[in-house]
Structure formats: C-alpha cells, structure tokens
Design a protein around this motif. Structure first.
Motif, PDB file in Angstrom:
ATOM      1  N   THR A  84     -25.695 -33.658  13.569  1.00 21.72           N
ATOM      2  CA  THR A  84     -24.644 -33.742  12.557  1.00 21.72           C
ATOM      3  C   THR A  84     -23.544 -34.728  12.919  1.00 21.72           C
ATOM      4  N   GLU A  85     -23.291 -34.906  14.209  1.00 21.81           N
ATOM      5  CA  GLU A  85     -22.227 -35.816  14.639  1.00 21.81           C
ATOM      6  C   GLU A  85     -22.675 -36.576  15.878  1.00 21.81           C
ATOM      7  N   LEU A  86     -22.227 -37.815  15.965  1.00 20.24           N
ATOM      8  CA  LEU A  86     -22.505 -38.647  17.131  1.00 20.24           C
ATOM      9  C   LEU A  86     -21.252 -39.445  17.460  1.00 20.24           C
ATOM     10  N   ARG A  87     -20.688 -39.200  18.623  1.00 21.83           N
ATOM     11  CA  ARG A  87     -19.509 -39.943  19.048  1.00 21.83           C
ATOM     12  C   ARG A  87     -19.896 -40.900  20.174  1.00 21.83           C
ATOM     13  N   ILE A  88     -19.483 -42.166  20.029  1.00 23.78           N
ATOM     14  CA  ILE A  88     -19.804 -43.208  21.013  1.00 23.78           C
ATOM     15  C   ILE A  88     -18.490 -43.792  21.520  1.00 23.78           C
ATOM     16  N   ARG A  89     -18.359 -43.868  22.841  1.00 29.06           N
ATOM     17  CA  ARG A  89     -17.139 -44.413  23.445  1.00 29.06           C
ATOM     18  C   ARG A  89     -17.507 -45.428  24.522  1.00 29.06           C
ATOM     19  N   GLY A  90     -16.877 -46.618  24.452  1.00 28.85           N
ATOM     20  CA  GLY A  90     -17.005 -47.610  25.519  1.00 28.85           C
ATOM     21  C   GLY A  90     -18.393 -48.171  25.701  1.00 28.85           C
ATOM     22  N   ARG A 142     -18.366 -51.020  28.515  1.00 27.30           N
ATOM     23  CA  ARG A 142     -17.249 -51.917  28.236  1.00 27.30           C
ATOM     24  C   ARG A 142     -16.338 -52.048  29.454  1.00 27.30           C
ATOM     25  N   ALA A 143     -15.346 -52.897  29.317  1.00 31.52           N
ATOM     26  CA  ALA A 143     -14.440 -53.186  30.431  1.00 31.52           C
ATOM     27  C   ALA A 143     -13.677 -51.960  30.903  1.00 31.52           C
ATOM     28  N   SER A 144     -13.608 -50.916  30.071  1.00 31.80           N
ATOM     29  CA  SER A 144     -12.905 -49.691  30.469  1.00 31.80           C
ATOM     30  C   SER A 144     -13.553 -49.038  31.676  1.00 31.80           C
ATOM     31  N   GLY A 145     -14.833 -49.376  31.930  1.00 31.60           N
ATOM     32  CA  GLY A 145     -15.494 -48.874  33.127  1.00 31.60           C
ATOM     33  C   GLY A 145     -16.290 -47.609  32.951  1.00 31.60           C
ATOM     34  N   ASP A 204     -19.777 -22.598  16.533  1.00 33.27           N
ATOM     35  CA  ASP A 204     -20.424 -22.581  15.224  1.00 33.27           C
ATOM     36  C   ASP A 204     -21.941 -22.459  15.315  1.00 33.27           C
ATOM     37  N   GLY A 205     -22.457 -22.198  16.521  1.00 36.67           N
ATOM     38  CA  GLY A 205     -23.888 -22.028  16.700  1.00 36.67           C
ATOM     39  C   GLY A 205     -24.636 -23.309  16.976  1.00 36.67           C
ATOM     40  N   SER A 206     -23.944 -24.440  17.076  1.00 35.76           N
ATOM     41  CA  SER A 206     -24.605 -25.716  17.348  1.00 35.76           C
ATOM     42  C   SER A 206     -24.738 -25.933  18.851  1.00 35.76           C
ATOM     43  N   LEU A 207     -25.528 -26.937  19.224  1.00 33.61           N
ATOM     44  CA  LEU A 207     -25.744 -27.292  20.623  1.00 33.61           C
ATOM     45  C   LEU A 207     -25.121 -28.657  20.879  1.00 33.61           C
ATOM     46  N   ILE A 208     -24.234 -28.728  21.869  1.00 36.64           N
ATOM     47  CA  ILE A 208     -23.525 -29.963  22.184  1.00 36.64           C
ATOM     48  C   ILE A 208     -24.224 -30.662  23.349  1.00 36.64           C
ATOM     49  N   LEU A 209     -24.534 -31.961  23.168  1.00 42.24           N
ATOM     50  CA  LEU A 209     -25.079 -32.794  24.228  1.00 42.24           C
ATOM     51  C   LEU A 209     -24.072 -33.889  24.549  1.00 42.24           C
ATOM     52  N   ALA A 210     -24.011 -34.313  25.811  1.00 38.78           N
ATOM     53  CA  ALA A 210     -23.116 -35.394  26.198  1.00 38.78           C
ATOM     54  C   ALA A 210     -23.718 -36.161  27.365  1.00 38.78           C
ATOM     55  N   ARG A 211     -23.369 -37.438  27.448  1.00 32.91           N
ATOM     56  CA  ARG A 211     -23.861 -38.295  28.534  1.00 32.91           C
ATOM     57  C   ARG A 211     -22.779 -39.303  28.860  1.00 32.91           C
ATOM     58  N   THR A 212     -22.539 -39.529  30.126  1.00 28.07           N
ATOM     59  CA  THR A 212     -21.575 -40.537  30.558  1.00 28.07           C
ATOM     60  C   THR A 212     -22.275 -41.516  31.496  1.00 28.07           C
ATOM     61  N   VAL A 213     -21.816 -42.784  31.457  1.00 26.76           N
ATOM     62  CA  VAL A 213     -22.364 -43.826  32.324  1.00 26.76           C
ATOM     63  C   VAL A 213     -21.202 -44.669  32.822  1.00 26.76           C
ATOM     64  N   SER A 214     -21.167 -44.908  34.125  1.00 21.18           N
ATOM     65  CA  SER A 214     -20.119 -45.753  34.693  1.00 21.18           C
ATOM     66  C   SER A 214     -20.625 -47.182  34.817  1.00 21.18           C
ATOM     67  N   ALA A 215     -19.683 -48.101  35.020  1.00 22.83           N
ATOM     68  CA  ALA A 215     -20.060 -49.507  35.172  1.00 22.83           C
ATOM     69  C   ALA A 215     -20.890 -49.728  36.425  1.00 22.83           C
ATOM     70  N   ASP A 257     -15.669 -49.244  20.849  1.00 22.68           N
ATOM     71  CA  ASP A 257     -14.643 -48.647  21.699  1.00 22.68           C
ATOM     72  C   ASP A 257     -14.635 -47.134  21.559  1.00 22.68           C
ATOM     73  N   ASP A 258     -14.523 -46.645  20.332  1.00 26.11           N
ATOM     74  CA  ASP A 258     -14.525 -45.203  20.097  1.00 26.11           C
ATOM     75  C   ASP A 258     -14.789 -44.971  18.610  1.00 26.11           C
ATOM     76  N   ALA A 259     -15.928 -44.372  18.308  1.00 22.70           N
ATOM     77  CA  ALA A 259     -16.258 -44.101  16.903  1.00 22.70           C
ATOM     78  C   ALA A 259     -17.125 -42.864  16.823  1.00 22.70           C
ATOM     79  N   THR A 260     -16.937 -42.105  15.758  1.00 21.76           N
ATOM     80  CA  THR A 260     -17.731 -40.907  15.520  1.00 21.76           C
ATOM     81  C   THR A 260     -18.452 -41.036  14.197  1.00 21.76           C
ATOM     82  N   LEU A 261     -19.771 -40.836  14.226  1.00 19.32           N
ATOM     83  CA  LEU A 261     -20.598 -40.938  13.023  1.00 19.32           C
ATOM     84  C   LEU A 261     -20.858 -39.546  12.475  1.00 19.32           C
ATOM     85  N   GLU A 262     -20.692 -39.401  11.191  1.00 18.97           N
ATOM     86  CA  GLU A 262     -21.083 -38.177  10.498  1.00 18.97           C
ATOM     87  C   GLU A 262     -22.492 -38.403   9.940  1.00 18.97           C
ATOM     88  N   LEU A 263     -23.458 -37.696  10.480  1.00 19.76           N
ATOM     89  CA  LEU A 263     -24.853 -37.888  10.074  1.00 19.76           C
ATOM     90  C   LEU A 263     -25.283 -36.760   9.163  1.00 19.76           C
TER      91      LEU A 263
END
Length: 598
Positions: free
Chosen positions: A27-33, A80-83, A113-124, A38-44
């Motif tokens: 339902t949602e996808l947030r992408i940062r850096g 991105r340059a933010s690292g 709300d009963g949903s499952l949250i996934l997240a992933r981070t990557v450094s430079a 830079d920072d955007a959230t998609l409503e799918l």
C-alpha cells in the motif's frame, strides 16, 4: 493526490486489513536517499499502477527501491551524498498468507492496523540492514519472504527465459498439479537411485579399506557381547558394592531403628510394666484419645492410628532389608570384578560421562555402520538389486513426466501464441522442442526443453533468446505471465519497461493484458508508453528538478488524476503537455482503456 513525503503513520486503533480480493498488496512505499530521490512516499493502489516520467527522472529508482526492500542486492553506488539510503514498505496480507508464518518465525509483529512493515537501509560503504515487523532480521529472511510475495520483471530479468531450466519449469507449471506430483516422485526416486549407485560404486572401489574397518567394528561388538552389559548396570554395581562393603554397619543401623520402632519391655510408667517401643506408645496414646467425647481429640486419635500403621510398615521394610543384606566377602569380590570389567568397556567405547549407555550406543551405531561397510558377495548383490529396482522406478516415472510435458507443450504454446497475436506478433509461431534422453536421467527428468519462436511464416523456429528481438522477448514474457494469470501465487508483480521497443497497436494490447493481470495481482509498471499508462488504476509521475543550492537533481513522485493525468499522457504522446491535439488523443486513449477494462 500528491504523494506524501513523511513516514507512514500508524492508525490510532487496530483495524482488519482490507485486501480487495487480492492475495495481498503493497500500500505504501517510502524511498529516501536513493539515486535522485531524496525523500518520497508512493501511495500504491490495488490493480494496475503505472510509473511514468521523462527519461532520467528516476523512474527505475522505484523498481530499485522495491527490489532492495525485498532483499535484493544493495548497490552503495545508488546512495546519495547524505551517506545512507532507506526504503520502507507497508504490506497488507490475508490472514492465511504463508508470509505471516515466516514473519512470525523471524519475530516480526503486525502493525496496529494489521499490516506488515518492511524496511531496508544501505550505507555508502555498502553496509546493509533489514527490518521486518519492527525486528532486525538477516537480509536472507526478507529475500525468502519475497519469493512468495514479489516478482520483478525487467530488461535483465527477461534473460531468465533464455535458460532452458526456466523454460522447462514454466512448462511443468503449466502442466498442472498432478504432473508436478509425479515430478516430485521422480525427483525422490532419482535421488534414491543416485545414492544407491554411489554406495555400490564406493564399496567396489574401497572394498579392502571397508573390510578392514568392518573387522574393527566386529571385534568391538564381540568384546561388548562377551561382557553383555545392561543399561544402568554400572550404577547398580556401584550401589551394590557399597552395600556389600558396609553390610555390618548397615545391619546395625537398621536393627537399631527397628528396635526403636517395635522395641522391647525395658521399664515402667505409672507403676506397671509397659512396652517402651514407638508402636506401643502410639497405640496407648490413640486409645486414650479415642475414648473421649471431644470431637477434636477423636480426630487426633485417628491421626495417631494412621501413624501406628506407618510405623508398622516401616518396621516390616527394615526387617526385609536386614534379611536381604548380604555380608558375603565372595559376593563382594564378584561385584568388584564385574565393575572393573564394565569400567574397561566404558573407557574404550564410551565418551566422558556416558557410562554403559555410551557403550550400548556405540554398539548400536556399529551395527548400522557394518551394514554400510559390508562388501560380501551377498551384500553387494542385494545392493545391486536395490539400485536396479530404483533405476527401473526412475525410468517409469521419467517416462510419465516426459509424457506429461509433451501433452502440455502444445496447449501451452497455443495459448502463448494466442496472446502474442494480440501483441502485434500475429504471424509468430511458438513451440516447444523436447528431446528425451532416457539413458541419461537427470535430477529434473529425461528431457531437454527449449521454447522456440518463429517470428514470421517461413522463418525456422529458433530458441526464443536467439530468435527474438528485445521487444519480442518482452512480449513473449508478458504473454507467458498472462497465460499464468490467476494461478501465480505471487501477489505483487513489477514490470520495468517490458514494453521497450514496442509501439502502436501492440502497446495498447500490452496495456490491456497488464490490466487483465491486475484483476488477480497488484501490478506495478514502469513505462514510457501512453497506451500502457492509460489502463492504470493509479498513475504516478516522477518529476525531476535541479536543486541548485545543493548542487544535485531532486526527484518528486506525485499521483495524477483527471486533467493532470491528461496532461501527462499528452506529454508522453507528443512531448507537449499543453498541446490540444495531444490532450485530445490522451482523452481518447483513456476512453478506449476504460472500455477495454470493462
């Protein structure tokens, strides 16, 4: 509605997820850096979501973000340059989805709300971390979860069709559940046959070494059998030896206790001779209280009567103990000799602290190992017969699997060909080449399977990766996916510019078929074709603008509807969003797409 640029908020109160008839969706996808974002959230939304935008705006970062979120390889060059780059997604899954069980095994919890949250981070520097339901997990866990949730098809992913193994797997899947069950039986039989053949070959090759190892085991078994130790015997011997060595002291202690309980007449109380043992004293006290009319004393009298019974029972057991007590020095010597023999076995065949149990375990294992080391003529003949029987089963099941593939190949090729006809490849012919090698059964059967394509009449059928251009390969892949629509358990499908090299009528047909896939799946498509974008239920546009202050290009993702969507389609058609002709064409495309979806 413009896409939000903040972290998805949790609901104030839990609610049951609504899956809209799908086997799950994002339902949602947030992408940062990540890349230019830079920072955007998609409503799918459910159904078909298209992502469009000018070349270089960063459309593929959406696919990159999805791939990264579901355990794909982390590329620090995208950071991105933010690292630090991060992707976060919210999945809605039905309660019966296998993903819930795997997530629970990893310690993940559903959101409010009963949903499952996934997240992933990557450094430079390339360091990567994954999170599932609020818990840090290995990336492999998320990748395993993704196998049943997400399928990404892009220009590079199309190359999987060039692998015969993938083509064979697609044909097996099309053949159905009964065929797959026979294939599973074949795999088991093939593995059993290979193991038996390898065992037989090993015994022939290492006959001398195996015979020597068997002799060592037999000698050890004979030594153990001559002693015949019993489970727990070492502990029993220790107890018996101690009792025999201390027999006199034990008898004195038991006699003294028994005398105190059943006693002797040694004195008087109140002028007459009365027994001074515990039993008699308790009996006198019980009779004294039992004659009272007071309820409390009567109850106490009953307690004393119970105590008399207990004392009498203990006295009898002590008498039996003394009667069984043996002070025979000869018997003590026998016990000590037996214990020494057992101890020698334990030292030789058991591990530290295992005792006789370790000796018996060694013997049991040795018997099993002897069966594996047996190189006698009888054993080799029996193993050879078992191998031949397993090979016969492999041949029988292999023939059944091959027949199932041949029966399915014509129907599968016909359905894919029918789809290709609607994708501006009306003259193309699709077929399967199945070459069987019954004398060389493999882990997946006796067949070499190849998907062949003849782009036009008169052209010889060639392997699809050799006989198809990039655009044709894209359409073949899409046709296969449409054939499997509704049967694929993967709820989310992502297509990254699979319409490259396609235009005109074929483009509209691709959009129509993607919309058909979206009836049973959530489909996300990155496209440059307005004919495809017109079929979308949700239309997202990626815009880029130079950030002169920061010296970088920034990307924004927004959802477009109504007139904004018309202008975006006009831009895709003519390069001019305000062109009256382009907008008229865009409205016509939307009307055609709406009728096609209906």
């Amino acid at each position: 509605m413009p896409a939000r640029t903040t972290t998805p908020e949790r609901s104030a109160a839990p609610a049951a997820p609504v899956v809209d008839g799908h086997p799950g969706r994002l339902t949602e996808l947030r992408i940062r850096g990540l890349g230019s974002i830079d920072d955007a959230t998609l409503e799918l939304g459910a159904g078909l979501t298209v992502v469009t935008g000018e070349t270089g705006a960063g459309k593929t970062m959406v696919v990159t973000g999805l791939t990264l979120l579901f355990g794909g390889r982390a590329d620090p060059g995208r950071v991105r340059a933010s690292g630090k780059a991060g992707v976060e997604g919210r999945l809605i899954l039905p309660p019966e989805s296998p993903a819930w069980e795997r997530a629970a095994d990893a310690g993940a919890d559903p959101d409010d709300d009963g949903s499952l949250i996934l997240a992933r981070t990557v450094s430079a520097e390339g360091r990567s971390r994954a999170f599932l339901g609020g818990r840090s997990v290995p990336v492999g866990v998320v990748a395993e979860l993704a196998e049943g949730l997400l399928a990404v098809h892009g220009q590079t992913d199309q190359q999987r069709l060039s692998r015969p193994a993938e083509q064979r797997r697609a044909l097996d899947r099309y053949a159905g559940a009964a065929h797959l069950a026979v294939l599973d039986r074949y795999r088991e039989a093939h593995q059993r046959w290979r193991q038996l053949a390898a065992d037989l070959e090993r015994r022939h090759r290492q006959a001398r070494e195996l015979a020597q190892a068997a002799d060592v085991l037999r000698h050890g078994l004979e030594e153990i059998e001559s002693v015949a130790p019993e489970a727990g015997e070492d502990e029993a011997l220790d107890t018996q030896a101690k009792r025999l060595a201390d027999a006199d002291a034990l008898r004195a202690a038991a006699d003294e206790a028994r005398m105190a309980l059943i006693g002797d007449v040694t004195g008087d109380l109140g002028g007459g001779e009365v027994p001074q043992d515990a039993t008699a004293a308790l009996a006198i006290a019980e009779r004294a209280l039992a004659g009272s009319d007071d309820p409390t004393l009567v109850l106490l009298a009953q307690d004393l009567a119970d105590a008399v019974a207990v004392v009498s029972d203990v006295s009898a057991q002590l008498a039996g103990y003394v009667a069984d007590l043996d002070a025979d020095p000869g018997r003590l010597a026998e016990v000590l000799d037996r214990r020494a023999t057992i101890t020698a076995l334990v030292r030789k065949f058991a591990g530290p602290g295992e005792g006789v149990a370790g000796v018996l375990a060694w013997a049991e294992d040795a018997v099993a190992r002897l069966a594996e080391l047996d190189v006698s003529d009888e054993a080799l003949e029996a193993l050879s017969a078992a191998r031949d029987a397993a090979r016969a089963e492999v041949d029988d099941l292999g023939a059944q699997v091959s027949a199932g593939r041949r029966a399915a190949a014509q129907g599968f090729a016909a359905e894919v060909g029918a789809e290709l006809a609607g994708l501006a490849m009306k003259s193309a012919g699709v077929s399967f080449s199945i070459d069987s090698h019954p004398d060389e059964p493999g882990a997946e059967g006796i067949d070499e399977v190849a998907l062949l394509l003849a782009p036009h009449p008169g052209a010889p059928p060639r392997p699809v990766h050799k006989g198809a251009s990039g655009g044709e390969l894209s359409r073949v892949m899409l046709a296969i996916e449409v054939v499997f629509a509704g049967a694929d358990p993967v709820p989310v499908m992502v297509f990254d510019e699979v319409d490259a090299g396609v235009g005109g009528q074929a483009a509209g047909e691709i959009g129509r078929r993607l919309a058909r896939l979206a009836r049973d799946h959530q489909v996300v498509v990155v496209t440059h074709l307005a004919q495809v974008a017109a079929f979308a239920d949700t239309h997202l546009v990626v815009d880029k603008s130079p950030d002169t202050a920061a010296g970088v290009t920034a990307t924004d993702i927004r959802a477009v509807e109504d007139e904004d969507r018309v202008r975006e389609l006009a831009r895709m058609l003519s390069g001019l969003s305000d062109s009256d002709t382009g907008q008229a064409h865009a409205r016509e495309l939307l009307a055609v797409a709406a009728a096609g979806r209906g």
